[in-house]
Design a protein around this motif. Structure first.
Motif, PDB file in Angstrom:
ATOM      1  N   THR A 116       8.094 -48.110 -14.716  1.00  0.00           N
ATOM      2  CA  THR A 116       8.554 -49.335 -15.351  1.00  0.00           C
ATOM      3  C   THR A 116       7.702 -50.492 -14.858  1.00  0.00           C
ATOM      4  OG1 THR A 116      10.461 -50.733 -15.855  1.00  0.00           O
ATOM      5  CG2 THR A 116      10.338 -49.838 -13.611  1.00  0.00           C
ATOM      6  N   THR A 117       7.559 -51.497 -15.704  1.00  0.00           N
ATOM      7  CA  THR A 117       6.813 -52.691 -15.343  1.00  0.00           C
ATOM      8  C   THR A 117       7.281 -53.846 -16.217  1.00  0.00           C
ATOM      9  OG1 THR A 117       4.579 -53.536 -14.909  1.00  0.00           O
ATOM     10  CG2 THR A 117       4.892 -52.326 -16.954  1.00  0.00           C
ATOM     11  N   GLN A 118       6.966 -55.046 -15.794  1.00  0.00           N
ATOM     12  CA  GLN A 118       7.236 -56.228 -16.600  1.00  0.00           C
ATOM     13  C   GLN A 118       5.899 -56.770 -17.097  1.00  0.00           C
ATOM     14  OE1 GLN A 118       9.790 -57.924 -13.426  1.00  0.00           O
ATOM     15  NE2 GLN A 118      11.073 -58.542 -15.164  1.00  0.00           N
ATOM     16  N   VAL A 119       5.904 -57.243 -18.338  1.00  0.00           N
ATOM     17  CA  VAL A 119       4.669 -57.707 -18.974  1.00  0.00           C
ATOM     18  C   VAL A 119       4.846 -59.113 -19.547  1.00  0.00           C
ATOM     19  CG1 VAL A 119       3.888 -55.364 -19.500  1.00  0.00           C
ATOM     20  CG2 VAL A 119       5.255 -56.590 -21.187  1.00  0.00           C
ATOM     21  N   GLU A 120       3.728 -59.830 -19.602  1.00  0.00           N
ATOM     22  CA  GLU A 120       3.758 -61.200 -20.125  1.00  0.00           C
ATOM     23  C   GLU A 120       4.013 -61.231 -21.624  1.00  0.00           C
ATOM     24  OE1 GLU A 120      -0.042 -62.619 -18.863  1.00  0.00           O
ATOM     25  OE2 GLU A 120       0.566 -62.735 -16.762  1.00  0.00           O
ATOM     26  N   ASP A 121       3.409 -60.315 -22.360  1.00  0.00           N
ATOM     27  CA  ASP A 121       3.525 -60.279 -23.815  1.00  0.00           C
ATOM     28  C   ASP A 121       3.446 -58.824 -24.261  1.00  0.00           C
ATOM     29  OD1 ASP A 121       1.648 -60.211 -26.499  1.00  0.00           O
ATOM     30  OD2 ASP A 121       3.139 -61.812 -26.569  1.00  0.00           O
ATOM     31  N   PHE A 122       4.469 -58.334 -24.943  1.00  0.00           N
ATOM     32  CA  PHE A 122       4.499 -56.917 -25.299  1.00  0.00           C
ATOM     33  C   PHE A 122       3.342 -56.519 -26.210  1.00  0.00           C
ATOM     34  CE2 PHE A 122       5.591 -53.331 -27.969  1.00  0.00           C
ATOM     35  CZ  PHE A 122       5.835 -52.362 -26.996  1.00  0.00           C
ATOM     36  N   ASP A 123       3.020 -57.336 -27.195  1.00  0.00           N
ATOM     37  CA  ASP A 123       1.938 -56.986 -28.121  1.00  0.00           C
ATOM     38  C   ASP A 123       0.601 -56.856 -27.401  1.00  0.00           C
ATOM     39  OD1 ASP A 123       3.681 -56.877 -30.281  1.00  0.00           O
ATOM     40  OD2 ASP A 123       3.344 -58.974 -30.819  1.00  0.00           O
ATOM     41  N   ARG A 124       0.334 -57.778 -26.511  1.00  0.00           N
ATOM     42  CA  ARG A 124      -0.899 -57.708 -25.708  1.00  0.00           C
ATOM     43  C   ARG A 124      -0.901 -56.453 -24.839  1.00  0.00           C
ATOM     44  NH1 ARG A 124      -1.826 -62.170 -21.181  1.00  0.00           N
ATOM     45  NH2 ARG A 124      -2.863 -60.836 -19.690  1.00  0.00           N
ATOM     46  N   PHE A 125       0.220 -56.196 -24.173  1.00  0.00           N
ATOM     47  CA  PHE A 125       0.350 -54.987 -23.356  1.00  0.00           C
ATOM     48  C   PHE A 125       0.089 -53.744 -24.196  1.00  0.00           C
ATOM     49  CE2 PHE A 125       3.215 -51.431 -22.556  1.00  0.00           C
ATOM     50  CZ  PHE A 125       2.737 -50.989 -21.331  1.00  0.00           C
ATOM     51  N   SER A 126       0.731 -53.667 -25.346  1.00  0.00           N
ATOM     52  CA  SER A 126       0.625 -52.493 -26.209  1.00  0.00           C
ATOM     53  C   SER A 126      -0.814 -52.254 -26.660  1.00  0.00           C
ATOM     54  CB  SER A 126       1.554 -52.652 -27.416  1.00  0.00           C
ATOM     55  OG  SER A 126       1.539 -51.506 -28.204  1.00  0.00           O
ATOM     56  N   ASN A 157      13.725 -58.458 -21.849  1.00  0.00           N
ATOM     57  CA  ASN A 157      12.741 -58.526 -22.926  1.00  0.00           C
ATOM     58  C   ASN A 157      11.314 -58.263 -22.462  1.00  0.00           C
ATOM     59  OD1 ASN A 157      12.134 -58.927 -25.682  1.00  0.00           O
ATOM     60  ND2 ASN A 157      11.417 -60.994 -25.227  1.00  0.00           N
ATOM     61  N   ASP A 158      11.017 -58.564 -21.194  1.00  0.00           N
ATOM     62  CA  ASP A 158       9.652 -58.386 -20.697  1.00  0.00           C
ATOM     63  C   ASP A 158       9.430 -57.054 -19.975  1.00  0.00           C
ATOM     64  OD1 ASP A 158      11.180 -58.980 -18.449  1.00  0.00           O
ATOM     65  OD2 ASP A 158       9.687 -60.331 -17.582  1.00  0.00           O
ATOM     66  N   ARG A 159      10.432 -56.192 -19.940  1.00  0.00           N
ATOM     67  CA  ARG A 159      10.315 -54.916 -19.213  1.00  0.00           C
ATOM     68  C   ARG A 159      10.069 -53.754 -20.176  1.00  0.00           C
ATOM     69  NH1 ARG A 159      10.845 -53.356 -14.358  1.00  0.00           N
ATOM     70  NH2 ARG A 159      11.923 -55.239 -13.670  1.00  0.00           N
ATOM     71  N   VAL A 160       9.124 -52.899 -19.781  1.00  0.00           N
ATOM     72  CA  VAL A 160       8.868 -51.660 -20.519  1.00  0.00           C
ATOM     73  C   VAL A 160       9.040 -50.486 -19.570  1.00  0.00           C
ATOM     74  CG1 VAL A 160       7.325 -52.694 -22.225  1.00  0.00           C
ATOM     75  CG2 VAL A 160       6.364 -51.760 -20.122  1.00  0.00           C
ATOM     76  N   TRP A 161       9.365 -49.343 -20.154  1.00  0.00           N
ATOM     77  CA  TRP A 161       9.488 -48.067 -19.447  1.00  0.00           C
ATOM     78  C   TRP A 161       8.550 -47.097 -20.138  1.00  0.00           C
ATOM     79  CZ3 TRP A 161      12.915 -47.397 -15.350  1.00  0.00           C
ATOM     80  CH2 TRP A 161      13.816 -48.449 -15.130  1.00  0.00           C
ATOM     81  N   VAL A 162       7.826 -46.314 -19.361  1.00  0.00           N
ATOM     82  CA  VAL A 162       6.869 -45.379 -19.940  1.00  0.00           C
ATOM     83  C   VAL A 162       7.051 -44.010 -19.300  1.00  0.00           C
ATOM     84  CG1 VAL A 162       4.445 -44.901 -20.447  1.00  0.00           C
ATOM     85  CG2 VAL A 162       5.220 -47.279 -20.238  1.00  0.00           C
ATOM     86  N   ILE A 163       7.198 -42.997 -20.155  1.00  0.00           N
ATOM     87  CA  ILE A 163       7.233 -41.611 -19.688  1.00  0.00           C
ATOM     88  C   ILE A 163       5.862 -41.019 -19.962  1.00  0.00           C
ATOM     89  CG2 ILE A 163       8.258 -39.328 -19.964  1.00  0.00           C
ATOM     90  CD1 ILE A 163      10.814 -40.746 -20.925  1.00  0.00           C
ATOM     91  N   PHE A 164       5.212 -40.548 -18.901  1.00  0.00           N
ATOM     92  CA  PHE A 164       3.874 -39.975 -19.001  1.00  0.00           C
ATOM     93  C   PHE A 164       3.921 -38.458 -18.857  1.00  0.00           C
ATOM     94  CE2 PHE A 164       3.044 -44.250 -17.367  1.00  0.00           C
ATOM     95  CZ  PHE A 164       1.991 -44.656 -18.153  1.00  0.00           C
ATOM     96  N   ASP A 165       3.129 -37.778 -19.652  1.00  0.00           N
ATOM     97  CA  ASP A 165       2.872 -36.352 -19.455  1.00  0.00           C
ATOM     98  C   ASP A 165       1.652 -36.293 -18.536  1.00  0.00           C
ATOM     99  OD1 ASP A 165       2.542 -33.644 -19.543  1.00  0.00           O
ATOM    100  OD2 ASP A 165       2.219 -33.515 -21.706  1.00  0.00           O
TER     101      ASP A 165
END
Length: 90
Positions: free
Chosen positions: A5-15, A43-51
């Motif tokens: 998990t991480t927090q990002v400034e802008d989701f579109d930029r992160f993506s 709103n600024d937090r994303v979760w990522v599941i990695f293989d």
């Protein structure tokens, strides 16, 4: 599998960076793919599941190019790995 998990400034930029420069760098270190989730409460937090295995992740984390990619993607801090508590078959 690894959950971060991480927090990002802008989701579109992160993506955008996550799916291009970040993906290329992760592939160099053995990542086989990922699924990105937005947090329903922050709103600024994303979760990522990695293989990905932990050795590959550690290699990615220590790559000298990684901090610049994370900065470009707008990470507010260092991504944090969740600790696997238990695996269940059903």
């Amino acid at each position: 599998m690894i959950l971060l998990t991480t927090q990002v400034e802008d989701f579109d930029r992160f993506s955008e960076i996550f799916s291009t420069k970040g993906a290329d760098k992760r592939k160099e270190h053995g990542s086989k793919g990922s699924n990105v989730y937005r947090d329903p409460n922050e709103n600024d937090r994303v979760w990522v599941i990695f293989d990905w295995d932990m050795d590959g992740f550690k290699s990615f984390a220590s790559d000298p190019e990684t901090p610049g990619i994370l900065q470009e993607a707008g990470h507010k801090g260092k991504p944090q790995a969740a600790v696997l508590a238990r695996s269940i078959d059903a």
